[in-house]
Design an enzyme around this catalytic site. Structure first.
Site, short mmCIF file in Angstrom:
data_model
loop_
_atom_site.label_atom_id
_atom_site.label_comp_id
_atom_site.label_asym_id
_atom_site.label_seq_id
_atom_site.Cartn_x
_atom_site.Cartn_y
_atom_site.Cartn_z
N ARG A 91 26.55 16.04 -22.37
CA ARG A 91 25.63 16.50 -23.19
C ARG A 91 25.84 18.03 -22.98
NH1 ARG A 91 20.23 15.24 -20.68
NH2 ARG A 91 20.67 13.28 -21.26
N SER B 173 18.76 12.60 -26.52
CA SER B 173 17.77 12.19 -25.80
C SER B 173 16.17 12.95 -26.14
CB SER B 173 18.03 11.84 -24.45
OG SER B 173 17.06 10.99 -23.64
N HIS B 174 16.01 13.40 -24.86
CA HIS B 174 14.53 13.86 -24.73
C HIS B 174 14.74 15.47 -24.79
CE1 HIS B 174 16.11 12.95 -21.04
NE2 HIS B 174 15.44 13.85 -20.34
N LYS C 110 26.12 9.08 -25.63
CA LYS C 110 25.73 7.97 -24.46
C LYS C 110 26.82 6.74 -24.94
CE LYS C 110 20.94 8.60 -23.46
NZ LYS C 110 19.72 8.07 -23.74
N ASP D 30 10.33 8.66 -26.32
CA ASP D 30 11.12 9.80 -26.29
C ASP D 30 12.15 9.95 -27.54
OD1 ASP D 30 13.30 8.30 -25.68
OD2 ASP D 30 14.10 9.37 -24.07
N ASP E 246 14.97 9.43 -28.19
CA ASP E 246 15.84 8.51 -28.77
C ASP E 246 15.09 7.03 -28.64
OD1 ASP E 246 16.47 8.95 -26.01
OD2 ASP E 246 18.40 8.21 -26.20
N ASP F 58 14.23 5.33 -25.87
CA ASP F 58 14.75 4.66 -24.60
C ASP F 58 13.67 4.92 -23.47
OD1 ASP F 58 15.66 6.91 -23.66
OD2 ASP F 58 17.67 5.96 -23.46
N ARG F 59 12.82 5.62 -23.52
CA ARG F 59 11.79 5.81 -22.74
C ARG F 59 10.27 5.68 -23.14
NH1 ARG F 59 12.50 11.43 -19.59
NH2 ARG F 59 14.56 11.06 -18.49
N GLU G 18 12.20 2.57 -14.32
CA GLU G 18 12.44 3.94 -13.52
C GLU G 18 10.94 4.48 -13.93
OE1 GLU G 18 15.27 6.43 -15.21
OE2 GLU G 18 16.93 5.47 -13.94
N SER H 101 10.57 7.27 -15.15
CA SER H 101 10.60 8.05 -16.22
C SER H 101 10.35 7.19 -17.69
CB SER H 101 12.19 8.38 -16.30
OG SER H 101 13.06 7.56 -16.30
N HIS I 233 12.17 4.39 -18.36
CA HIS I 233 13.30 3.59 -18.85
C HIS I 233 12.85 2.28 -18.50
CE1 HIS I 233 16.41 6.31 -20.50
NE2 HIS I 233 16.05 7.26 -19.50
ZN LIG Z 1 15.99 8.81 -24.22
#
Ligand SMILES: [Zn+2]
Length: 462
Positions: free
Chosen positions: A14, A106-107, A116, A243, A245, A247-248, A326, A328, A330
């Site tokens: 990143r 991502s976020h 990723k 988020d 992308d 995934d959260r 998680e 977060s 996920h």
């Molecule tokens: Zn994400």
């Protein structure tokens, strides 16, 4: 090649796209990744890789650079187009490609981007990423291979069919508000919700890589303000946030309160344990004790594990866990799904529970014992001493208390209270968290541990 080492992180690559992720670097990453894949698959004739990208403005450029590198390295590239990260994970399963790479920040802020990566159907992280970094810096000679081919495949319809499989919420009476923060999950997420019979109020579900309305990160309260207001003003049953992308998952109760990842896990764990008694369920070191107690109470096998989606996915496979999550947001479902973190699917599972029980999240969680928990507290601490500070705090408490050390030190104070000290994998920071049955007890433990951290830090730096 001169490589900015810091862009190669623990779980992903990143950086600021236009400054740190040049075409030259991304192309070299593609080529070396391809070479490494062939080395790991001796005898393989042709390897095939799925590549997806989020809606950031720098993503098309990065796609071209990455693809060029991969083709040079002799792998065939399937471009699945723009979408959320779980669409790429799905493509790898659905098309049965050898690996996948997602171009996403991502976020994070709009000017950042990253990669990723997957290794087969598993995560590509930690040592995998360090080895890749080293071979990008100093390329390793590889046998000549014919240039790869490139084609486009749209898996979005198959994806929506799969995530909605067996879920029908028409007639549920659920009223929901969805906020995708102009990230990449909006269009597919909405399509999935409509397919199961819902008619959501949509906030910022059009993709816009400049993120003009708010940051697409539902772990930060200020990004949820508008969603909370709309849930309350519209008397909605629930608010859903994704988020950047996808995934959260973020979730807002009918009362307007945020329901964080560990509390969502309680709802999902109960649901899964009702069908699969005794199942292993995995949470991370930052999760509330109430999660682990609740899993046990409902006949499950709780496992407390390291933070980080790659760590979690790996451990989940080893333990055969049916669910992991998680703080977060996920969330990983392996009971009726593939075991990767997909917040569109997570939202559907949550809505399914609400529809079936005809209760709100708050009502379902009302029997969870009340505790007092701090948010994640972040203390600056230089990278070169942060792990040592954690070690010394661990040693200090170990003589008197049980300390779980799978990831930092989670000190169990014996009365259900605990304190966590861990070094962040992503910056010069220590992360602390505390939970107890009373506010006074929590604050007392926090003060004591913070004092210990300060003393150990001082002892190391003089
Ligand atoms: Zn994400």
């Amino acid at each position: 090649m001169l490589v900015p080492a810091h862009v190669f992180r623990e779980y992903d690559i990143r950086g600021v796209a236009d400054k740190e992720l040049s075409d030259e670097l991304i192309g070299a990453i593609g080529q070396e990744f391809a070479h490494a894949l062939y080395e790991d698959a001796p005898g393989a004739e042709r390897l095939e890789i799925a590549v997806g990208r989020d809606c950031r403005l720098s993503s098309p450029r990065m796609l071209e650079a990455l693809t060029e590198g991969l083709l040079r390295g002799g792998v065939d590239v399937i471009d699945i187009g723009v979408g959320p990260t779980p669409l790429l994970y799905f493509a790898v399963h659905h098309l049965n490609t050898d690996v996948g790479v997602m171009i996403t920040g991502s976020h994070n802020p709009g000017d950042e981007n990253g990669l990723k990566m997957m290794k087969g159907k598993a995560s590509f992280f930690a040592d995998d990423i360090r080895r890749l970094r080293d071979r990008v810096a100093v390329p390793i000679a590889a046998p000549e291979r014919a240039r790869g081919s490139r084609r486009e495949v749209d898996v979005s319809k198959a994806y929506v069919d799969r995530v909605t499989e067996g879920i029908d919420l028409s007639g549920s009476g659920l009223s929901i508000v969805v906020d995708a923060g102009n990230g990449s999950a909006g269009p597919l997420g909405l399509a999935a919700l409509k397919k199961v019979g819902l008619d959501p109020v949509a906030l910022y579900c059009e993709m816009d890589g400049t993120f003009p309305n708010h940051h697409p990160d539902p772990t930060v309260l200020s990004n949820l303000v508008e969603l909370i207001a709309r849930v309350k003003s519209g008397n909605a049953s629930v608010g859903i946030a994704w988020d950047g992308d996808g995934d959260r998952l973020g979730a807002i109760d009918a009362t307007g309160e945020v329901v964080w990842g560990d509390k969502l896990m309680i709802l999902f764990a109960r649901d899964i344990l009702a069908e699969s008694p005794g199942a292993a369920i995995l949470g991370e070191v930052k999760c509330s004790q109430t999660l682990y107690d609740d899993i046990k109470k409902h006949g499950g096998r709780p496992i407390l594990w390291k933070t980080g989606h790659s760590n979690i996915k790996t451990k989940m496979k080893q333990e055969g866990a049916l669910l992991a999550g998680e703080m977060s947001g996920h969330l990983f479902f392996a009971d009726k799904y593939f075991g990767y973190d997909d917040a569109i699917y997570g939202a559907l599972r949550l809505l399914q529970i609400l529809a079936r029980t005809k209760k709100t999240m708050g009502e379902l969680l009302s029997d969870v014992p009340r505790t007092f928990i701090t948010p994640e507290l972040r203390i600056d601490c230089p990278d070169d001493i942060k792990f040592e500070v954690v070690d010394r705090v661990k040693t200090r408490y170990r003589s008197e208390y049980e300390v779980i050390d799978v990831d930092g030190a989670r000190i169990l104070f014996g009365d259900g209270a605990w304190g966590l000290v861990r070094a962040s994998n992503t910056g010069p920071v220590l992360v602390l968290r505390f939970e107890a049955k009373s506010e006074a007890r929590r604050d007392e433990l926090r003060a004591a541990v913070e004092r210990a951290v300060a003393e150990e830090r001082k002892a190391l730096t003089g």
